[in-house]
Design a protein around this motif. Structure first.
Motif, PDB file in Angstrom:
ATOM      1  N   ARG A  86       0.694  -1.089  -0.053  1.00  0.00           N
ATOM      2  CA  ARG A  86       0.005   0.141   0.068  1.00  0.00           C
ATOM      3  C   ARG A  86       1.011   1.242   0.012  1.00  0.00           C
ATOM      4  NH1 ARG A  86      -4.585  -2.250  -1.264  1.00  0.00           N
ATOM      5  NH2 ARG A  86      -5.423  -3.653   0.254  1.00  0.00           N
ATOM      6  N   LYS A  87       0.599   2.277  -1.037  1.00  0.00           N
ATOM      7  CA  LYS A  87       1.404   3.488  -1.054  1.00  0.00           C
ATOM      8  C   LYS A  87       1.453   4.160   0.492  1.00  0.00           C
ATOM      9  CE  LYS A  87       1.055   3.897  -6.052  1.00  0.00           C
ATOM     10  NZ  LYS A  87       1.415   4.807  -7.007  1.00  0.00           N
ATOM     11  N   ARG A  88       0.483   4.275   1.136  1.00  0.00           N
ATOM     12  CA  ARG A  88       0.391   4.964   2.283  1.00  0.00           C
ATOM     13  C   ARG A  88       1.511   4.515   3.417  1.00  0.00           C
ATOM     14  NH1 ARG A  88      -5.620   7.895   3.023  1.00  0.00           N
ATOM     15  NH2 ARG A  88      -5.335   9.284   1.159  1.00  0.00           N
ATOM     16  N   HIS A  90       4.402   2.735   2.325  1.00  0.00           N
ATOM     17  CA  HIS A  90       5.582   2.505   1.637  1.00  0.00           C
ATOM     18  C   HIS A  90       7.047   3.045   2.556  1.00  0.00           C
ATOM     19  CE1 HIS A  90       5.063   1.878  -2.832  1.00  0.00           C
ATOM     20  NE2 HIS A  90       4.180   1.009  -2.159  1.00  0.00           N
ATOM     21  N   HIS A  91       6.557   3.942   3.476  1.00  0.00           N
ATOM     22  CA  HIS A  91       7.724   4.539   4.207  1.00  0.00           C
ATOM     23  C   HIS A  91       8.049   3.729   5.444  1.00  0.00           C
ATOM     24  CE1 HIS A  91       4.059   5.858   6.360  1.00  0.00           C
ATOM     25  NE2 HIS A  91       4.615   6.134   7.363  1.00  0.00           N
ATOM     26  N   THR A  92       7.230   2.604   5.716  1.00  0.00           N
ATOM     27  CA  THR A  92       7.485   1.697   6.853  1.00  0.00           C
ATOM     28  C   THR A  92       7.923   0.405   6.046  1.00  0.00           C
ATOM     29  OG1 THR A  92       5.167   0.897   6.720  1.00  0.00           O
ATOM     30  CG2 THR A  92       5.454   3.013   7.727  1.00  0.00           C
ATOM     31  N   GLY A  93       8.385  -0.540   7.286  1.00  0.00           N
ATOM     32  CA  GLY A  93       8.461  -1.740   6.990  1.00  0.00           C
ATOM     33  C   GLY A  93       8.699  -2.441   8.448  1.00  0.00           C
ATOM     34  N   SER A  94       8.544  -3.847   8.066  1.00  0.00           N
ATOM     35  CA  SER A  94       8.722  -4.585   9.550  1.00  0.00           C
ATOM     36  C   SER A  94       9.872  -5.707   9.098  1.00  0.00           C
ATOM     37  CB  SER A  94       7.479  -5.543   9.795  1.00  0.00           C
ATOM     38  OG  SER A  94       6.590  -4.443   9.902  1.00  0.00           O
ATOM     39  N   PHE A  95      10.595  -6.098  10.437  1.00  0.00           N
ATOM     40  CA  PHE A  95      11.872  -7.047   9.908  1.00  0.00           C
ATOM     41  C   PHE A  95      11.566  -8.202  11.028  1.00  0.00           C
ATOM     42  CE2 PHE A  95      13.032  -4.648  13.453  1.00  0.00           C
ATOM     43  CZ  PHE A  95      13.724  -5.610  14.425  1.00  0.00           C
ATOM     44  N   ARG A 122      19.809   5.297   4.860  1.00  0.00           N
ATOM     45  CA  ARG A 122      20.203   5.568   3.513  1.00  0.00           C
ATOM     46  C   ARG A 122      19.035   5.184   2.634  1.00  0.00           C
ATOM     47  NH1 ARG A 122      24.446   2.211   5.121  1.00  0.00           N
ATOM     48  NH2 ARG A 122      23.909   0.756   3.892  1.00  0.00           N
ATOM     49  N   ASN A 123      18.031   4.440   2.833  1.00  0.00           N
ATOM     50  CA  ASN A 123      17.040   4.230   1.818  1.00  0.00           C
ATOM     51  C   ASN A 123      16.207   5.468   1.642  1.00  0.00           C
ATOM     52  OD1 ASN A 123      14.369   3.411   0.961  1.00  0.00           O
ATOM     53  ND2 ASN A 123      15.282   1.470   0.745  1.00  0.00           N
ATOM     54  N   PRO A 124      15.962   5.904   0.277  1.00  0.00           N
ATOM     55  CA  PRO A 124      15.354   7.072   0.220  1.00  0.00           C
ATOM     56  C   PRO A 124      13.702   7.084   0.610  1.00  0.00           C
ATOM     57  CG  PRO A 124      15.826   5.790  -1.840  1.00  0.00           C
ATOM     58  CD  PRO A 124      16.509   5.254  -0.923  1.00  0.00           C
ATOM     59  N   VAL A 125      13.389   5.984   0.737  1.00  0.00           N
ATOM     60  CA  VAL A 125      11.836   5.905   1.037  1.00  0.00           C
ATOM     61  C   VAL A 125      11.512   5.411   2.405  1.00  0.00           C
ATOM     62  CG1 VAL A 125       9.813   4.598   0.535  1.00  0.00           C
ATOM     63  CG2 VAL A 125      11.641   4.940  -1.420  1.00  0.00           C
ATOM     64  N   ILE A 126      11.970   4.505   3.039  1.00  0.00           N
ATOM     65  CA  ILE A 126      12.010   4.237   4.444  1.00  0.00           C
ATOM     66  C   ILE A 126      12.035   5.215   5.429  1.00  0.00           C
ATOM     67  CG2 ILE A 126      12.452   2.312   6.161  1.00  0.00           C
ATOM     68  CD1 ILE A 126      11.140   1.299   3.663  1.00  0.00           C
TER      69      ILE A 126
END
Length: 185
Positions: A86-88, A90-95, A122-126
């Motif tokens: 989901r685009k809203r 994209h700035h997140t993630g789980s590990f 360094r990631n431009p989105v996260i």
């Protein structure tokens, strides 16, 4: 992709599709132990082909990464970071992290997490790194807090361990860039 960190005993590098079989072996072993994981051994049926496909999808996504730890060419653990479609989000993630039993409590999980956080910065989105952890996994919770993660919420009785035995899912996060979290007015 190359080596990211070389410690005295081990190295950490980006995972590749050729690591699929070794990662699958680690997953089967750790899941069979049954501690602190949602998935039960009888539920984990990934084939090597499915594993390779999963890894290739991660490698193609700029918002995701796979890190592996190895000693003398043998994989001993890995960390996978995945970001929602989901685009809203994209700035997140789980590990999640899995390390073979004999190599736990040696700082490898901490180093994998440090490398993930450097990658995320360094990631431009996260902007936000998330995780969920069993409320009974005190050692992991302690590590996450030392690494700057804070509790964001809790799903009460989320995991049923046995008859009348439940465990909460603690939701934690760390911002790697962006504004501080808070409620919007």
């Amino acid at each position: 992709m190359g080596i990211i960190v070389t410690e005295k005993e081990y190295l950490i590098r980006h995972g590749e599709w050729i690591d699929a079989e070794a990662i699958l072996k680690i997953q089967r072993t750790v899941i069979a132990e049954g501690d602190y994981l949602i998935t039960l051994a009888e539920e984990f049926n990934h084939t090597l082909e499915e594993q390779q496909h999963w890894i290739n999808n991660i490698l193609r996504n700029e918002r995701e990464t796979l890190l592996v730890a190895e000693i003398d060419g043998e994989l001993i653990g890995f960390l996978v970071f995945q970001s929602p479609e989901r685009k809203r989000l994209h700035h997140t993630g789980s590990f999640s992290i899995m390390i073979t039993n004999e190599y736990r409590n040696k700082g490898i999980g901490k180093k994998l997490l440090e490398v993930l956080l450097q990658w995320a910065e360094r990631n431009p989105v996260i902007e936000k790194v998330n995780l969920g952890v069993f409320s009974t996994n005190y050692q992991a919770i302690s590590l996450y807090k030392r690494m700057g993660f804070v509790e964001e919420g809790r799903k009460l009785n989320e995991f049923k361990i046995a008859e009348n035995e439940y465990v909460d899912d603690i939701l934690m996060y760390k911002l790697v860039k962006g504004r501080q979290l808070g409620r919007r007015s």
